[in-house]
Design a protein around this motif. Sequence first.
Motif, PDB file in Angstrom:
ATOM      1  N   LEU A 166       7.206   2.627  -6.498  1.00  0.00           N
ATOM      2  CA  LEU A 166       6.285   1.510  -6.253  1.00  0.00           C
ATOM      3  C   LEU A 166       5.697   0.955  -7.544  1.00  0.00           C
ATOM      4  O   LEU A 166       5.234  -0.186  -7.577  1.00  0.00           O
ATOM      5  N   GLY A 167       5.694   1.760  -8.612  1.00  0.00           N
ATOM      6  CA  GLY A 167       5.146   1.311  -9.887  1.00  0.00           C
ATOM      7  C   GLY A 167       3.707   0.845  -9.747  1.00  0.00           C
ATOM      8  O   GLY A 167       2.866   1.550  -9.184  1.00  0.00           O
ATOM      9  N   ASP A 168       3.424  -0.370 -10.219  1.00  0.00           N
ATOM     10  CA  ASP A 168       2.072  -0.924 -10.156  1.00  0.00           C
ATOM     11  C   ASP A 168       1.620  -1.229  -8.728  1.00  0.00           C
ATOM     12  O   ASP A 168       0.449  -1.535  -8.497  1.00  0.00           O
ATOM     13  N   LYS A 169       2.541  -1.136  -7.784  1.00  0.00           N
ATOM     14  CA  LYS A 169       2.214  -1.386  -6.374  1.00  0.00           C
ATOM     15  C   LYS A 169       1.871  -0.093  -5.644  1.00  0.00           C
ATOM     16  O   LYS A 169       1.937  -0.018  -4.418  1.00  0.00           O
ATOM     17  N   TRP A 170       1.473   0.943  -6.396  1.00  0.00           N
ATOM     18  CA  TRP A 170       1.204   2.254  -5.805  1.00  0.00           C
ATOM     19  C   TRP A 170       0.197   2.193  -4.658  1.00  0.00           C
ATOM     20  O   TRP A 170       0.281   2.961  -3.696  1.00  0.00           O
ATOM     21  N   ALA A 171      -0.760   1.279  -4.720  1.00  0.00           N
ATOM     22  CA  ALA A 171      -1.809   1.215  -3.695  1.00  0.00           C
ATOM     23  C   ALA A 171      -1.263   0.792  -2.337  1.00  0.00           C
ATOM     24  O   ALA A 171      -1.948   0.951  -1.316  1.00  0.00           O
ATOM     25  N   SER A 172      -0.034   0.278  -2.316  1.00  0.00           N
ATOM     26  CA  SER A 172       0.556  -0.134  -1.042  1.00  0.00           C
ATOM     27  C   SER A 172       1.154   1.044  -0.279  1.00  0.00           C
ATOM     28  O   SER A 172       1.572   0.882   0.870  1.00  0.00           O
ATOM     29  N   HIS A 173       1.184   2.222  -0.893  1.00  0.00           N
ATOM     30  CA  HIS A 173       1.735   3.400  -0.208  1.00  0.00           C
ATOM     31  C   HIS A 173       0.885   3.703   1.022  1.00  0.00           C
ATOM     32  O   HIS A 173      -0.351   3.634   0.973  1.00  0.00           O
ATOM     33  N   PRO A 174       1.519   4.063   2.135  1.00  0.00           N
ATOM     34  CA  PRO A 174       0.752   4.330   3.369  1.00  0.00           C
ATOM     35  C   PRO A 174      -0.228   5.487   3.258  1.00  0.00           C
ATOM     36  O   PRO A 174      -1.112   5.624   4.115  1.00  0.00           O
ATOM     37  N   ALA A 175      -0.123   6.306   2.216  1.00  0.00           N
ATOM     38  CA  ALA A 175      -1.083   7.400   2.045  1.00  0.00           C
ATOM     39  C   ALA A 175      -2.484   6.875   1.770  1.00  0.00           C
ATOM     40  O   ALA A 175      -3.473   7.560   2.044  1.00  0.00           O
ATOM     41  N   PHE A 176      -2.565   5.646   1.225  1.00  0.00           N
ATOM     42  CA  PHE A 176      -3.862   5.051   0.954  1.00  0.00           C
ATOM     43  C   PHE A 176      -4.336   4.293   2.184  1.00  0.00           C
ATOM     44  O   PHE A 176      -3.575   3.542   2.800  1.00  0.00           O
ATOM     45  N   ARG A 177      -5.589   4.479   2.528  1.00  0.00           N
ATOM     46  CA  ARG A 177      -6.113   3.905   3.767  1.00  0.00           C
ATOM     47  C   ARG A 177      -6.221   2.389   3.710  1.00  0.00           C
ATOM     48  O   ARG A 177      -6.102   1.720   4.725  1.00  0.00           O
ATOM     49  N   ASP A 178      -6.453   1.863   2.518  1.00  0.00           N
ATOM     50  CA  ASP A 178      -6.601   0.419   2.389  1.00  0.00           C
ATOM     51  C   ASP A 178      -6.158   0.017   0.987  1.00  0.00           C
ATOM     52  O   ASP A 178      -6.743   0.461  -0.009  1.00  0.00           O
ATOM     53  N   GLU A 179      -5.129  -0.796   0.908  1.00  0.00           N
ATOM     54  CA  GLU A 179      -4.559  -1.163  -0.383  1.00  0.00           C
ATOM     55  C   GLU A 179      -5.566  -1.890  -1.271  1.00  0.00           C
ATOM     56  O   GLU A 179      -5.684  -1.591  -2.466  1.00  0.00           O
ATOM     57  N   VAL A 234     -15.488   7.519  -8.433  1.00  0.00           N
ATOM     58  CA  VAL A 234     -14.600   6.697  -7.606  1.00  0.00           C
ATOM     59  C   VAL A 234     -14.748   7.131  -6.149  1.00  0.00           C
ATOM     60  O   VAL A 234     -14.812   8.316  -5.848  1.00  0.00           O
ATOM     61  N   GLU A 235     -14.823   6.170  -5.258  1.00  0.00           N
ATOM     62  CA  GLU A 235     -15.208   6.480  -3.888  1.00  0.00           C
ATOM     63  C   GLU A 235     -14.199   6.045  -2.839  1.00  0.00           C
ATOM     64  O   GLU A 235     -14.500   6.046  -1.653  1.00  0.00           O
ATOM     65  N   HIS A 236     -13.019   5.641  -3.264  1.00  0.00           N
ATOM     66  CA  HIS A 236     -12.005   5.286  -2.272  1.00  0.00           C
ATOM     67  C   HIS A 236     -11.444   6.560  -1.650  1.00  0.00           C
ATOM     68  O   HIS A 236     -11.135   7.520  -2.349  1.00  0.00           O
ATOM     69  N   TYR A 237     -11.314   6.562  -0.353  1.00  0.00           N
ATOM     70  CA  TYR A 237     -10.796   7.743   0.327  1.00  0.00           C
ATOM     71  C   TYR A 237      -9.426   7.468   0.925  1.00  0.00           C
ATOM     72  O   TYR A 237      -9.126   6.365   1.361  1.00  0.00           O
ATOM     73  N   SER A 238      -8.606   8.520   0.946  1.00  0.00           N
ATOM     74  CA  SER A 238      -7.249   8.434   1.453  1.00  0.00           C
ATOM     75  C   SER A 238      -7.028   9.513   2.500  1.00  0.00           C
ATOM     76  O   SER A 238      -7.739  10.519   2.533  1.00  0.00           O
ATOM     77  N   ASP A 239      -6.029   9.327   3.336  1.00  0.00           N
ATOM     78  CA  ASP A 239      -5.712  10.345   4.330  1.00  0.00           C
ATOM     79  C   ASP A 239      -5.285  11.626   3.642  1.00  0.00           C
ATOM     80  O   ASP A 239      -4.507  11.602   2.684  1.00  0.00           O
ATOM     81  N   ASN A 240      -5.807  12.754   4.121  1.00  0.00           N
ATOM     82  CA  ASN A 240      -5.450  14.024   3.477  1.00  0.00           C
ATOM     83  C   ASN A 240      -4.303  14.740   4.173  1.00  0.00           C
ATOM     84  O   ASN A 240      -3.929  15.851   3.789  1.00  0.00           O
ATOM     85  N   GLY A 241      -3.748  14.125   5.237  1.00  0.00           N
ATOM     86  CA  GLY A 241      -2.618  14.722   5.928  1.00  0.00           C
ATOM     87  C   GLY A 241      -3.003  15.777   6.942  1.00  0.00           C
ATOM     88  O   GLY A 241      -2.148  16.381   7.594  1.00  0.00           O
ATOM     89  N   ARG A 242      -4.295  16.026   7.081  1.00  0.00           N
ATOM     90  CA  ARG A 242      -4.755  17.059   8.012  1.00  0.00           C
ATOM     91  C   ARG A 242      -5.809  16.487   8.974  1.00  0.00           C
ATOM     92  O   ARG A 242      -6.676  17.200   9.457  1.00  0.00           O
ATOM     93  N   GLY A 243      -5.740  15.182   9.179  1.00  0.00           N
ATOM     94  CA  GLY A 243      -6.673  14.561  10.102  1.00  0.00           C
ATOM     95  C   GLY A 243      -7.996  14.163   9.483  1.00  0.00           C
ATOM     96  O   GLY A 243      -8.905  13.728  10.178  1.00  0.00           O
ATOM     97  N   GLY A 244      -8.140  14.320   8.181  1.00  0.00           N
ATOM     98  CA  GLY A 244      -9.373  13.965   7.490  1.00  0.00           C
ATOM     99  C   GLY A 244      -9.092  13.048   6.327  1.00  0.00           C
ATOM    100  O   GLY A 244      -8.041  12.416   6.256  1.00  0.00           O
ATOM    101  N   VAL A 245     -10.046  12.970   5.401  1.00  0.00           N
ATOM    102  CA  VAL A 245      -9.870  12.108   4.235  1.00  0.00           C
ATOM    103  C   VAL A 245     -10.160  12.887   2.964  1.00  0.00           C
ATOM    104  O   VAL A 245     -10.816  13.928   2.974  1.00  0.00           O
ATOM    105  N   THR A 246      -9.644  12.402   1.872  1.00  0.00           N
ATOM    106  CA  THR A 246      -9.901  12.984   0.564  1.00  0.00           C
ATOM    107  C   THR A 246      -9.982  11.857  -0.451  1.00  0.00           C
ATOM    108  O   THR A 246      -9.481  10.760  -0.214  1.00  0.00           O
ATOM    109  N   MET A 247     -10.624  12.114  -1.577  1.00  0.00           N
ATOM    110  CA  MET A 247     -10.627  11.122  -2.650  1.00  0.00           C
ATOM    111  C   MET A 247      -9.204  10.926  -3.143  1.00  0.00           C
ATOM    112  O   MET A 247      -8.426  11.869  -3.221  1.00  0.00           O
ATOM    113  N   GLY A 248      -8.872   9.682  -3.493  1.00  0.00           N
ATOM    114  CA  GLY A 248      -7.520   9.387  -3.929  1.00  0.00           C
ATOM    115  C   GLY A 248      -7.031  10.275  -5.058  1.00  0.00           C
ATOM    116  O   GLY A 248      -5.886  10.726  -5.062  1.00  0.00           O
ATOM    117  N   ILE A 249      -7.910  10.561  -6.025  1.00  0.00           N
ATOM    118  CA  ILE A 249      -7.498  11.359  -7.174  1.00  0.00           C
ATOM    119  C   ILE A 249      -7.294  12.822  -6.824  1.00  0.00           C
ATOM    120  O   ILE A 249      -6.760  13.593  -7.617  1.00  0.00           O
TER     121      ILE A 249
END
Length: 225
Positions: free
Chosen positions: A103-116, A73-88
Amino acid sequence: MNLYIVRHGNPDYVNDRLTELGHRQAEACAEDMLGLEIDDIYASPYGRAQETAAHLANKLSKPIVTLPWAHEVEHYSDNGRGGVTMGIMMDPTLLRSPEMEALGDKWASHPAFRDEASARFMVDEVYDGMREFLASYGYIEDGKRFRVVDGGSEKNVALYCHAGVFLIMAEYLLRLPTMTGWTSFFTWQTGITWVHLNESGGYSVPRFYTMGKTDHLSKRGIDIT
């Protein structure tokens, strides 16, 4: 049907291939899997998974069928330290936080994810791949269980992939919330997970008999990574 999901061996990620240690791990894994009477072998298109699968395929003189959707899986999310990390690989306390769970099934809408959209696609691609893969063996998704067609399959199947996609496969098979799957499971390199699909009254519920088993390494004194 017995499905054996195997993570690739120790990798050279830059060149997408196995290290010397990775080949030793893969060889030990293949030796132990000879007794499982594997009928079909599948693998991610990535080199490290293909090379791991090749150790068993060569011993059995069987082809490797490539599953394009089983790539890491290759989606990246903000890691909170100015970089990115894999979502998992995000902070599990965030993934299990009340705000995320709400959020339930709408988890991808969380701002931690770079792109829903891409976060959702990452998971849906694996869901769709697993759905088609299991249907090819006679197990049709039907709510939280699988309808068995023509008695299902008696085959023993090996599927070589990656840690991230494995977590999504596991939560799909067990019908768990996505965030539960991402934070609750793990598998070491060449770890073997045994999933059994039986037939009962025309339906099947996958049962995990082992997860990430690595005794093929420990009994040979090979590093577990």
